[in-house]
Design a protein around this motif. Structure first.
Motif, PDB file in Angstrom:
ATOM      1  N   ALA A 109       0.836  -1.211   0.000  1.00 27.25           N
ATOM      2  CA  ALA A 109       0.000   0.000   0.000  1.00 27.25           C
ATOM      3  C   ALA A 109       0.869   1.259   0.000  1.00 27.25           C
ATOM      4  CB  ALA A 109      -0.929   0.004   1.213  1.00 27.25           C
ATOM      5  N   ILE A 110       1.936   1.258   0.806  1.00 29.48           N
ATOM      6  CA  ILE A 110       2.837   2.413   0.855  1.00 29.48           C
ATOM      7  C   ILE A 110       3.520   2.607  -0.503  1.00 29.48           C
ATOM      8  CG2 ILE A 110       4.967   3.332   1.897  1.00 29.48           C
ATOM      9  CD1 ILE A 110       4.040   1.885   4.523  1.00 29.48           C
ATOM     10  N   ASP A 111       3.994   1.510  -1.112  1.00 30.53           N
ATOM     11  CA  ASP A 111       4.622   1.600  -2.441  1.00 30.53           C
ATOM     12  C   ASP A 111       3.663   2.212  -3.459  1.00 30.53           C
ATOM     13  OD1 ASP A 111       6.936   0.470  -1.540  1.00 30.53           O
ATOM     14  OD2 ASP A 111       6.511  -1.555  -2.273  1.00 30.53           O
ATOM     15  N   PHE A 112       2.404   1.771  -3.412  1.00 29.27           N
ATOM     16  CA  PHE A 112       1.399   2.265  -4.358  1.00 29.27           C
ATOM     17  C   PHE A 112       1.142   3.762  -4.135  1.00 29.27           C
ATOM     18  CE2 PHE A 112      -3.092   2.792  -5.784  1.00 29.27           C
ATOM     19  CZ  PHE A 112      -2.917   2.435  -7.114  1.00 29.27           C
ATOM     20  N   MET A 113       1.051   4.172  -2.868  1.00 36.28           N
ATOM     21  CA  MET A 113       0.802   5.586  -2.575  1.00 36.28           C
ATOM     22  C   MET A 113       2.007   6.456  -2.949  1.00 36.28           C
ATOM     23  SD  MET A 113      -2.311   5.751  -1.648  1.00 36.28           S
ATOM     24  CE  MET A 113      -2.504   7.395  -0.975  1.00 36.28           C
ATOM     25  N   VAL A 114       3.216   5.930  -2.798  1.00 38.47           N
ATOM     26  CA  VAL A 114       4.407   6.671  -3.244  1.00 38.47           C
ATOM     27  C   VAL A 114       4.346   6.864  -4.757  1.00 38.47           C
ATOM     28  CG1 VAL A 114       6.928   6.558  -3.520  1.00 38.47           C
ATOM     29  CG2 VAL A 114       5.888   5.940  -1.328  1.00 38.47           C
ATOM     30  N   ASP A 115       3.927   5.828  -5.476  1.00 37.47           N
ATOM     31  CA  ASP A 115       3.773   5.923  -6.929  1.00 37.47           C
ATOM     32  C   ASP A 115       2.722   6.972  -7.298  1.00 37.47           C
ATOM     33  OD1 ASP A 115       4.142   4.596  -9.729  1.00 37.47           O
ATOM     34  OD2 ASP A 115       1.968   4.621  -9.424  1.00 37.47           O
ATOM     35  N   ARG A 116       1.592   6.990  -6.569  1.00 39.28           N
ATOM     36  CA  ARG A 116       0.537   7.983  -6.821  1.00 39.28           C
ATOM     37  C   ARG A 116       1.045   9.399  -6.512  1.00 39.28           C
ATOM     38  NH1 ARG A 116      -2.122   7.397 -10.242  1.00 39.28           N
ATOM     39  NH2 ARG A 116      -0.336   6.172 -10.817  1.00 39.28           N
ATOM     40  N   LEU A 117       1.835   9.525  -5.444  1.00 39.45           N
ATOM     41  CA  LEU A 117       2.417  10.816  -5.065  1.00 39.45           C
ATOM     42  C   LEU A 117       3.311  11.344  -6.179  1.00 39.45           C
ATOM     43  CD1 LEU A 117       2.952  12.983  -2.821  1.00 39.45           C
ATOM     44  CD2 LEU A 117       4.792  11.498  -1.998  1.00 39.45           C
ATOM     45  N   GLU A 118       4.099  10.450  -6.788  1.00 36.54           N
ATOM     46  CA  GLU A 118       5.003  10.841  -7.874  1.00 36.54           C
ATOM     47  C   GLU A 118       4.236  11.369  -9.089  1.00 36.54           C
ATOM     48  OE1 GLU A 118       8.245  11.143  -7.992  1.00 36.54           O
ATOM     49  OE2 GLU A 118       8.487  10.467  -5.921  1.00 36.54           O
ATOM     50  N   SER A 119       2.974  10.953  -9.237  1.00 35.11           N
ATOM     51  CA  SER A 119       2.194  11.373 -10.409  1.00 35.11           C
ATOM     52  C   SER A 119       1.609  12.786 -10.255  1.00 35.11           C
ATOM     53  CB  SER A 119       1.058  10.377 -10.670  1.00 35.11           C
ATOM     54  OG  SER A 119       0.030  10.515  -9.691  1.00 35.11           O
ATOM     55  N   LEU A 120       1.683  13.348  -9.041  1.00 37.11           N
ATOM     56  CA  LEU A 120       1.121  14.692  -8.805  1.00 37.11           C
ATOM     57  C   LEU A 120       2.154  15.765  -9.124  1.00 37.11           C
ATOM     58  CD1 LEU A 120      -0.643  13.992  -5.371  1.00 37.11           C
ATOM     59  CD2 LEU A 120      -1.728  14.102  -7.623  1.00 37.11           C
ATOM     60  N   ASN A 121       1.702  16.855  -9.753  1.00 36.22           N
ATOM     61  CA  ASN A 121       2.642  17.934 -10.065  1.00 36.22           C
ATOM     62  C   ASN A 121       2.760  18.917  -8.892  1.00 36.22           C
ATOM     63  OD1 ASN A 121       0.497  19.857 -10.242  1.00 36.22           O
ATOM     64  ND2 ASN A 121       0.142  19.305 -12.384  1.00 36.22           N
ATOM     65  N   GLN A 122       3.608  19.913  -9.046  1.00 38.76           N
ATOM     66  CA  GLN A 122       3.918  20.841  -7.943  1.00 38.76           C
ATOM     67  C   GLN A 122       2.674  21.570  -7.454  1.00 38.76           C
ATOM     68  OE1 GLN A 122       3.906  24.347  -7.716  1.00 38.76           O
ATOM     69  NE2 GLN A 122       5.048  24.548  -5.796  1.00 38.76           N
ATOM     70  N   SER A 123       1.876  22.107  -8.369  1.00 39.04           N
ATOM     71  CA  SER A 123       0.712  22.903  -7.938  1.00 39.04           C
ATOM     72  C   SER A 123      -0.353  22.030  -7.287  1.00 39.04           C
ATOM     73  CB  SER A 123       0.125  23.704  -9.105  1.00 39.04           C
ATOM     74  OG  SER A 123      -0.208  22.853 -10.173  1.00 39.04           O
ATOM     75  N   GLU A 124      -0.517  20.786  -7.767  1.00 40.49           N
ATOM     76  CA  GLU A 124      -1.483  19.869  -7.142  1.00 40.49           C
ATOM     77  C   GLU A 124      -1.087  19.585  -5.689  1.00 40.49           C
ATOM     78  OE1 GLU A 124      -3.266  17.001 -10.652  1.00 40.49           O
ATOM     79  OE2 GLU A 124      -1.159  16.773 -10.149  1.00 40.49           O
ATOM     80  N   LEU A 125       0.193  19.281  -5.500  1.00 39.17           N
ATOM     81  CA  LEU A 125       0.678  18.973  -4.153  1.00 39.17           C
ATOM     82  C   LEU A 125       0.642  20.191  -3.244  1.00 39.17           C
ATOM     83  CD1 LEU A 125       3.784  16.612  -4.173  1.00 39.17           C
ATOM     84  CD2 LEU A 125       1.722  16.430  -2.795  1.00 39.17           C
ATOM     85  N   ALA A 126       1.120  21.314  -3.764  1.00 40.34           N
ATOM     86  CA  ALA A 126       1.185  22.543  -2.949  1.00 40.34           C
ATOM     87  C   ALA A 126      -0.210  22.988  -2.522  1.00 40.34           C
ATOM     88  CB  ALA A 126       1.879  23.658  -3.736  1.00 40.34           C
ATOM     89  N   SER A 127      -1.186  22.900  -3.425  1.00 41.58           N
ATOM     90  CA  SER A 127      -2.550  23.342  -3.090  1.00 41.58           C
ATOM     91  C   SER A 127      -3.179  22.411  -2.050  1.00 41.58           C
ATOM     92  CB  SER A 127      -3.420  23.406  -4.348  1.00 41.58           C
ATOM     93  OG  SER A 127      -3.551  22.134  -4.946  1.00 41.58           O
ATOM     94  N   ARG A 128      -2.929  21.112  -2.160  1.00 38.72           N
ATOM     95  CA  ARG A 128      -3.488  20.164  -1.180  1.00 38.72           C
ATOM     96  C   ARG A 128      -2.872  20.374   0.201  1.00 38.72           C
ATOM     97  NH1 ARG A 128      -4.197  14.305  -4.141  1.00 38.72           N
ATOM     98  NH2 ARG A 128      -5.187  15.027  -6.056  1.00 38.72           N
ATOM     99  N   LEU A 129      -1.562  20.577   0.229  1.00 35.46           N
ATOM    100  CA  LEU A 129      -0.908  20.837   1.523  1.00 35.46           C
ATOM    101  C   LEU A 129      -1.404  22.143   2.129  1.00 35.46           C
ATOM    102  CD1 LEU A 129       2.714  19.605   0.769  1.00 35.46           C
ATOM    103  CD2 LEU A 129       1.215  18.741   2.584  1.00 35.46           C
TER     104      LEU A 129
END
Length: 319
Positions: free
Chosen positions: A180-200
């Protein structure tokens, strides 16, 4: 590594459930991505909202299992929103576009917080019939990141990913949790900077849930007893906020029980939704109710047997 990505269930999900992209804002860059599965005649489906690191794919096991029992399930991924009110307005427009008057919301971590804020935001003209909150929180101050919340937009993607990864489980975990952690790390890698920054930013900007505005909403709280990103204080706060909520506890599951303990999470979702069977807010096709009821009873029985066996083995070990 990447056991989930190559699993038959995940590949079946990707090949049978189409990914839809919908724009409801004036800004064309704000695209909602979603998987909408199950009978379209259902007007009050369950909608699944992912955590900071998640995409619409992280709930594939819920989509497959619940649609198999006749439920309509929508798993989605949010566009870039920097403000909670902006998110709520965008989500309301999405429901209007999908012609959904009221819905049930399942939210994991940030997804659960956004679900509560949307229910609160629309309380005068309710759009949320019930909530399932998985490893979620009600007050962003628990993260002690309010000072940095306004600067996430400036940070490069690698730094944002490092912040998120810092909350993932460390140390030995069982194989399913590791997958599950491996899969979520893979999903995290698919997000771009603005997607991640806005969610945080949404996750950490100063805000809290006002429970008196959503006291009419049926709530189930799902949490885990082992290591997760949520503190015990945050969990206790949720129990205080929703004293009448149903509580579903998992002995283990870490941050992502919907991936590594999917059978148990799916069962708790079914138990929560059963209270609406036979009403206009049912998320299941009426023709499937009796078969689904039988399956839930069998699952509950086998779970009780598993619990009894584990208690017996504990007693024998003590002796």
């Amino acid at each position: 590594m990447e056991e989930i990505k190559v699993s038959p269930d995940y590949n079946w999900f990707r090949s049978t459930v189409p990914l839809k992209r919908i724009i409801v804002d004036d800004d064309d860059s704000k695209v909602w991505s979603l998987y909408d599965a199950g009978p379209k005649s259902i007007r009050c489906p369950i909608i699944l909202l992912p955590p900071v690191s998640g995409t619409a794919e992280v709930f594939f096991q819920q989509v497959l299992a619940l649609t198999g029992w006749g439920y309509r399930v929508i798993s989605l991924q949010y566009p870039v929103y920097w403000d909670l009110m902006e998110f709520c307005e965008g989500f309301r427009k999405l429901l209007d576009h999908l012609q959904l008057d009221k819905v049930h919301l399942f939210g994991a971590s940030l997804g659960g917080f956004l679900a509560q804020k949307f229910a609160e935001c629309t309380h005068k003209s309710p759009r949320v019939h019930s909530l399932i909150l998985c490893n979620s929180f009600s007050d962003t101050s628990i993260f002690n990141q309010m000072w940095t919340a306004n600067s996430f937009w400036l940070m490069p993607a690698f730094m944002l990913k490092k912040i998120v990864l810092g909350n993932f489980a460390k140390g030995p975990v069982d194989p399913k949790m590791a997958d599950a952690i491996d899969f979520m790390v893979d999903r995290l890698e698919s997000l771009n900077q603005s997607e991640l920054a806005s969610r945080l930013t949404l996750n950490c900007q100063n805000s809290y849930v006002e429970p008196h505005k959503i006291k009419e909403v049926a709530v189930t709280i799902i949490d885990v007893f082992d290591q997760s990103a949520l503190s015990l204080e945050a969990k206790e706060e949720m129990y205080k906020l929703y004293p009448n909520a149903r509580r579903a506890h998992l002995k283990t599951g870490g941050n992502f029980p919907y991936l590594c303990r999917s059978a148990e999470v799916n069962l708790y979702i079914q138990i929560h939704l059963r209270q609406f069977h036979g009403t206009r807010y049912a998320a299941i096709s009426p023709s499937m109710v009796s078969a689904e009821e039988l399956q839930v009873q069998e699952s509950q029985l086998s779970q009780h047997e598993d619990d009894d066996q584990s208690e017996d083995s504990c007693l024998q070990a003590d002796q």
